[in-house]
Design a protein around this motif. Structure first.
Motif, PDB file in Angstrom:
ATOM      1  N   ALA A 485      -4.114 -10.573  -3.220  1.00 42.01           N
ATOM      2  CA  ALA A 485      -2.977  -9.651  -3.195  1.00 42.01           C
ATOM      3  C   ALA A 485      -2.267  -9.626  -4.544  1.00 42.01           C
ATOM      4  CB  ALA A 485      -2.005 -10.059  -2.087  1.00 42.01           C
ATOM      5  N   PHE A 486      -2.119 -10.804  -5.164  1.00 40.95           N
ATOM      6  CA  PHE A 486      -1.485 -10.849  -6.483  1.00 40.95           C
ATOM      7  C   PHE A 486      -2.307 -10.081  -7.513  1.00 40.95           C
ATOM      8  CE2 PHE A 486      -1.276 -12.712 -10.709  1.00 40.95           C
ATOM      9  CZ  PHE A 486       0.069 -12.592 -10.991  1.00 40.95           C
ATOM     10  N   ILE A 487      -3.617 -10.262  -7.510  1.00 35.16           N
ATOM     11  CA  ILE A 487      -4.472  -9.575  -8.476  1.00 35.16           C
ATOM     12  C   ILE A 487      -4.351  -8.065  -8.314  1.00 35.16           C
ATOM     13  CG2 ILE A 487      -6.867  -9.157  -9.157  1.00 35.16           C
ATOM     14  CD1 ILE A 487      -7.444 -12.084  -8.442  1.00 35.16           C
ATOM     15  N   VAL A 488      -4.383  -7.599  -7.073  1.00 32.14           N
ATOM     16  CA  VAL A 488      -4.255  -6.159  -6.822  1.00 32.14           C
ATOM     17  C   VAL A 488      -2.912  -5.643  -7.341  1.00 32.14           C
ATOM     18  CG1 VAL A 488      -4.056  -4.410  -5.024  1.00 32.14           C
ATOM     19  CG2 VAL A 488      -5.833  -6.148  -4.864  1.00 32.14           C
ATOM     20  N   CYS A 489      -1.826  -6.351  -7.042  1.00 33.07           N
ATOM     21  CA  CYS A 489      -0.494  -5.927  -7.495  1.00 33.07           C
ATOM     22  C   CYS A 489      -0.379  -5.966  -9.013  1.00 33.07           C
ATOM     23  CB  CYS A 489       0.577  -6.811  -6.863  1.00 33.07           C
ATOM     24  SG  CYS A 489       0.791  -6.563  -5.092  1.00 33.07           S
ATOM     25  N   ALA A 490      -0.945  -7.006  -9.638  1.00 33.68           N
ATOM     26  CA  ALA A 490      -0.885  -7.112 -11.098  1.00 33.68           C
ATOM     27  C   ALA A 490      -1.636  -5.965 -11.755  1.00 33.68           C
ATOM     28  CB  ALA A 490      -1.455  -8.454 -11.542  1.00 33.68           C
ATOM     29  N   VAL A 491      -2.801  -5.617 -11.219  1.00 34.16           N
ATOM     30  CA  VAL A 491      -3.566  -4.494 -11.766  1.00 34.16           C
ATOM     31  C   VAL A 491      -2.794  -3.190 -11.601  1.00 34.16           C
ATOM     32  CG1 VAL A 491      -5.666  -3.119 -11.497  1.00 34.16           C
ATOM     33  CG2 VAL A 491      -5.799  -5.617 -11.487  1.00 34.16           C
ATOM     34  N   LEU A 492      -2.185  -3.003 -10.438  1.00 36.73           N
ATOM     35  CA  LEU A 492      -1.406  -1.783 -10.201  1.00 36.73           C
ATOM     36  C   LEU A 492      -0.221  -1.693 -11.160  1.00 36.73           C
ATOM     37  CD1 LEU A 492      -1.385  -1.601  -6.285  1.00 36.73           C
ATOM     38  CD2 LEU A 492      -2.634  -0.120  -7.878  1.00 36.73           C
ATOM     39  N   LEU A 493       0.465  -2.807 -11.373  1.00 33.80           N
ATOM     40  CA  LEU A 493       1.579  -2.808 -12.318  1.00 33.80           C
ATOM     41  C   LEU A 493       1.100  -2.493 -13.733  1.00 33.80           C
ATOM     42  CD1 LEU A 493       3.678  -5.858 -11.057  1.00 33.80           C
ATOM     43  CD2 LEU A 493       4.475  -3.503 -11.250  1.00 33.80           C
ATOM     44  N   TRP A 494      -0.049  -3.049 -14.115  1.00 30.74           N
ATOM     45  CA  TRP A 494      -0.593  -2.768 -15.447  1.00 30.74           C
ATOM     46  C   TRP A 494      -0.933  -1.290 -15.584  1.00 30.74           C
ATOM     47  CZ3 TRP A 494      -5.224  -0.927 -17.404  1.00 30.74           C
ATOM     48  CH2 TRP A 494      -5.428  -1.109 -18.776  1.00 30.74           C
ATOM     49  N   LEU A 495      -1.505  -0.707 -14.552  1.00 31.07           N
ATOM     50  CA  LEU A 495      -1.819   0.724 -14.592  1.00 31.07           C
ATOM     51  C   LEU A 495      -0.553   1.563 -14.686  1.00 31.07           C
ATOM     52  CD1 LEU A 495      -4.659   0.898 -11.901  1.00 31.07           C
ATOM     53  CD2 LEU A 495      -4.920   1.082 -14.394  1.00 31.07           C
ATOM     54  N   ILE A 496       0.495   1.147 -13.986  1.00 32.40           N
ATOM     55  CA  ILE A 496       1.750   1.913 -14.007  1.00 32.40           C
ATOM     56  C   ILE A 496       2.379   1.898 -15.392  1.00 32.40           C
ATOM     57  CG2 ILE A 496       4.132   1.909 -13.164  1.00 32.40           C
ATOM     58  CD1 ILE A 496       3.007   0.988 -10.450  1.00 32.40           C
ATOM     59  N   VAL A 497       2.479   0.706 -16.002  1.00 31.20           N
ATOM     60  CA  VAL A 497       3.163   0.628 -17.299  1.00 31.20           C
ATOM     61  C   VAL A 497       2.350   1.267 -18.413  1.00 31.20           C
ATOM     62  CG1 VAL A 497       4.419  -1.448 -16.625  1.00 31.20           C
ATOM     63  CG2 VAL A 497       2.249  -1.674 -17.834  1.00 31.20           C
ATOM     64  N   ASN A 498       1.047   1.450 -18.214  1.00 32.60           N
ATOM     65  CA  ASN A 498       0.215   2.090 -19.224  1.00 32.60           C
ATOM     66  C   ASN A 498      -0.103   3.543 -18.891  1.00 32.60           C
ATOM     67  OD1 ASN A 498      -0.729  -0.090 -21.322  1.00 32.60           O
ATOM     68  ND2 ASN A 498      -0.828  -1.097 -19.324  1.00 32.60           N
ATOM     69  N   SER A 499       0.515   4.072 -17.864  1.00 34.91           N
ATOM     70  CA  SER A 499       0.323   5.469 -17.482  1.00 34.91           C
ATOM     71  C   SER A 499       1.347   6.343 -18.199  1.00 34.91           C
ATOM     72  CB  SER A 499       0.490   5.604 -15.966  1.00 34.91           C
ATOM     73  OG  SER A 499       1.843   5.352 -15.602  1.00 34.91           O
ATOM     74  N   PRO A 500       1.209   7.657 -18.109  1.00 30.73           N
ATOM     75  CA  PRO A 500       2.256   8.532 -18.667  1.00 30.73           C
ATOM     76  C   PRO A 500       3.636   8.233 -18.088  1.00 30.73           C
ATOM     77  CG  PRO A 500       0.281   9.801 -18.185  1.00 30.73           C
ATOM     78  CD  PRO A 500       0.029   8.423 -17.653  1.00 30.73           C
ATOM     79  N   PHE A 501       3.674   7.880 -16.817  1.00 27.39           N
ATOM     80  CA  PHE A 501       4.956   7.499 -16.212  1.00 27.39           C
ATOM     81  C   PHE A 501       5.550   6.289 -16.922  1.00 27.39           C
ATOM     82  CE2 PHE A 501       7.213   4.854 -13.064  1.00 27.39           C
ATOM     83  CZ  PHE A 501       8.224   5.734 -12.696  1.00 27.39           C
ATOM     84  N   GLY A 502       4.711   5.286 -17.216  1.00 27.36           N
ATOM     85  CA  GLY A 502       5.182   4.114 -17.925  1.00 27.36           C
ATOM     86  C   GLY A 502       5.662   4.437 -19.332  1.00 27.36           C
ATOM     87  N   LEU A 503       4.993   5.372 -20.000  1.00 22.10           N
ATOM     88  CA  LEU A 503       5.428   5.779 -21.338  1.00 22.10           C
ATOM     89  C   LEU A 503       6.792   6.447 -21.289  1.00 22.10           C
ATOM     90  CD1 LEU A 503       2.084   7.158 -22.822  1.00 22.10           C
ATOM     91  CD2 LEU A 503       3.191   4.962 -23.309  1.00 22.10           C
ATOM     92  N   VAL A 504       7.042   7.232 -20.246  1.00 17.81           N
ATOM     93  CA  VAL A 504       8.362   7.851 -20.095  1.00 17.81           C
ATOM     94  C   VAL A 504       9.427   6.775 -19.893  1.00 17.81           C
ATOM     95  CG1 VAL A 504       9.770   9.381 -18.666  1.00 17.81           C
ATOM     96  CG2 VAL A 504       7.413  10.003 -19.201  1.00 17.81           C
ATOM     97  N   LEU A 505       9.107   5.744 -19.103  1.00 16.90           N
ATOM     98  CA  LEU A 505      10.060   4.652 -18.905  1.00 16.90           C
ATOM     99  C   LEU A 505      10.392   3.973 -20.227  1.00 16.90           C
ATOM    100  CD1 LEU A 505       8.804   2.927 -15.615  1.00 16.90           C
ATOM    101  CD2 LEU A 505      10.508   4.726 -15.895  1.00 16.90           C
TER     102      LEU A 505
END
Length: 656
Positions: A485-505
């Motif tokens: 579960a941690f690995i899945v969440c960590a990967v999802l967080l990494w994808l979020i912060v490196n997505s266009p949404f993360g760049l806007v943040l």
């Protein structure tokens, strides 16, 4: 009717204590833009010093004077010894005072113990006063009288003296005040000392009314924060009005709705935030701030103040992140080590790793807010607690463990939706204070709503789930589930912060006005970031509940909210993986160092202070520097000062 009159008088006298506390707090924030997280600890320490002086001298006047002056001296040491080194770095100042609060609170526990202590007044104030048919305690009247005298003196100081004129000028425009030749640093020291003195005075008087006990510092700090949110930041009349409102509502709540009394703090905040976000006597700032007009607010506080003491700084190096090969190799090594832990032959190591993963996920989700969006939350651990309590409540009322998971995440997301609506409209420091207050409201409900949430006894979790073919009832199976579960969440967080949404943040973190001018829905992005971060904290709460099979209010108290921030800061804000390193450091300190050092909370506070003073980029940046040297990648020079991260990927220190 007689009972209502008594409770009203109780509320007014309690408001006097709140005014003594909040007036110094709001003055410091109004002039210096510092949310002094050590203000509650100053109150508690002042009360303890007064208690000791009274025990030796048997003089309440001596206790009152020495307790107040001792805290005034403490304020001088804190401001001139530590805060002056990071002048103008608003988030660093906040985090440093939080570390000091850890130290003072833990040392107070070591010196005066954990039993509640009462400061006894002279005999003349122990007997009730009889007026017509009304009988009322004299000690409360004494408190009210002192508060009125202090309010009059404070009003005279601010409005009728040259010193007061300099303070008011500094609040309205400190840069212009410094340009006029006024020694603004001396004014800073005076105001900070005055705030500490008033906190010490309130501590001695409050030691009779409320008693002195471990944890009282966070309780009283929450009250001070709510007072200035309701009344308006940086204003004398705001402190007075906010104290009266909060004092009356808290007293009525304790008298008529004791289990929901802490919720009475929430009601005035909701009304004020929806109707007048800047507070009753505060003036709206341009750009969405909520401070007094001209007082700097959160937007101006992003910049280093013009009055700051000039210091030569070596330009730090911009460290290129390790390449994908190194990142994959390090991640693989960590995962491999985690999977081998159950074969080490000790459940203790399994417990350590699970704690690191759970709190690491909490800190990483906080980093999405603090490091990538620029919003430091002091109530983020509350969402871990909300999810954990939802699991315990659901399983305790006949719900199977597996369906309890979506139930808990749904409750967490619903609460986050409400809280987010209230807090994302403000910026940095106001956001910090609001999340602190809301987090303490959640803690208060868990602590006092005994019939539903168990109060101080907490709630047990009925058992671990069986999800399809996965039977997680034994500790080994659950360990592998938690790692996955941690690995899945960590990967999802990494994808979020490196997505266009993360760049806007990241863009919002760097310059919110520019992102708004470019057409981005800044408020919506901040709201979504808040929801996403809260949801991942809720996942950590689910893992925590099934790991411990028990949840209590201590899981979500002020200290644990502060520890979540500590993990992020020590590891490195704005790095995502840094908070996981911070979780390793903090958990190992708790589990191993505490075996040899009783005052491990003091050690955490010292780590906090040293990190803010000397390593604001965190451990992760130091590791990247070593890796860059190892692979031969030459570090690149950063911008002058190097205190604020750029969108290129350097960690953010929360200073603009």
């Amino acid at each position: 009717m007689h009972g209502l009159l008594i409770q009203t008088l109780n509320g007014v006298t309690f408001a006097g204590l709140l005014f003594l506390l909040a007036s110094g707090f709001t003055l410091v924030f109004g002039l210096m833009r510092i949310v002094n997280m050590a203000h509650g600890s100053t109150y508690l320490a002042g009360g303890y010093v007064g208690y000791s002086v009274l025990a030796v001298t048997h003089s309440f006047v001596a206790a009152l004077v020495v307790g107040s002056l001792a805290m005034a001296m403490f304020g001088v040491v804190l401001e001139r010894g530590l805060l002056i080194r990071i002048r103008g770095l608003v988030m660093s100042e906040l985090l440093l005072t939080m570390g000091v609060a850890f130290i003072v609170g833990d040392l107070s526990l070591a010196v005066w113990g954990g039993n509640p202590l009462v400061i006894h007044l002279p005999a003349a104030f122990r007997n009730p006063v009889h007026v017509a048919t009304l009988t009322y305690p004299a000690n409360r009247l004494l408190l009210l009288g002192v508060a009125i005298v202090v309010a009059a003196l404070l009003y005279y100081l601010l409005n009728r003296t040259r010193v007061g004129a300099m303070i008011r000028a500094g609040v309205d425009n400190r840069e212009m005040t410094a340009a006029l030749g006024i020694n603004i640093n001396a004014v800073f020291t005076l105001v900070f000392t005055l705030g500490a003195l008033l906190a010490g005075l309130a501590g001695v008087l409050g030691g009779n009314l409320l008693t002195l006990y471990p944890g009282g510092d966070s309780d009283i700090l929450t009250l001070a924060v709510v007072v200035i949110i309701v009344g308006g930041i940086g204003t004398f009349w705001g402190a007075a009005a906010g104290s009266l409102i909060v004092g009356l509502l808290t007293t009525y709540g304790n008298a008529y709705f004791p289990e929901m009394a802490y919720f009475s703090l929430f009601l005035p905040m909701i009304v004020v935030l929806l109707w007048r976000p800047q507070g009753l006597f505060g003036l709206a700032m341009a750009g969405g701030g909520t401070a007094r007009a001209g007082a700097g607010g959160d937007g101006v506080a992003r910049k280093r103040a013009a009055h700051a003491v000039p210091r030569r700084r070596r330009a730090p190096r911009r460290i290129p992140p390790p390449g994908p090969v190194w990142q994959i190799a390090l991640a693989g090594a960590c995962v491999g080590a985690a999977l081998l832990i159950p074969h080490a032959g000790s459940t203790f190591y399994i417990s350590i790793v699970l704690s690191i993963l759970i709190f690491g996920l909490l800190a990483m989700s906080l980093d999405l807010l603090a490091g990538y969006t620029g919003l430091v939350s002091l109530g983020h651990a509350s969402f871990l607690g909300i999810a954990a309590y939802s699991i315990a409540y659901g399983t305790g009322h006949g719900m199977a463990a597996a369906p309890a998971i979506p139930f808990a995440l749904g409750i967490t997301l619903a609460v986050a939706a409400v809280f987010g609506f209230l807090v994302v409209r403000v910026r940095q420091l106001t956001f910090v204070m609001l999340t602190l207050a809301l987090g303490q409201v959640v803690w208060g409900l868990a602590y006092r709503w005994t019939s539903v949430l168990g109060g101080d006894n907490g709630l047990p979790v009925a058992g671990r789930p069986a999800i399809g073919p996965l039977n997680l009832t034994d500790a080994g199976s659950y360990y592998y589930f938690a790692v996955a579960a941690f690995i899945v969440c960590a990967v999802l967080l990494w994808l979020i912060v490196n997505s266009p949404f993360g760049l806007v943040l990241k863009g919002i973190r760097e310059n919110e006005e520019r992102m708004s001018a470019l057409g981005f829905a800044v408020g919506l992005h901040k709201y979504l970031a808040f929801l996403i971060a809260s949801l991942f904290a809720g996942v950590a709460g689910v893992l925590f509940a099934f790991f411990n099979l028990y949840v209590s209010p201590t899981t979500i108290d002020f200290q644990h909210n502060g520890i979540a921030v500590l993990m992020s800061v020590v590891g490195g804000l704005g790095t995502l993986w840094g908070p996981l390193i911070g979780a390793v450091i903090v958990v190992l300190t708790q589990q191993y160092v505490s075996i040899f050092i009783t005052r491990w909370v003091t050690l955490l506070g010292i780590i906090f202070v040293l990190t803010v003073l000397f390593a604001r980029r965190g451990v992760y940046d130091a590791v990247r520097l070593l890796l860059s040297r190892f692979v031969g990648a030459p570090p690149q020079p950063a911008e002058p000062g190097g205190l604020v991260a750029s969108p290129a990927g350097r960690p953010w220190t929360g200073n603009g």
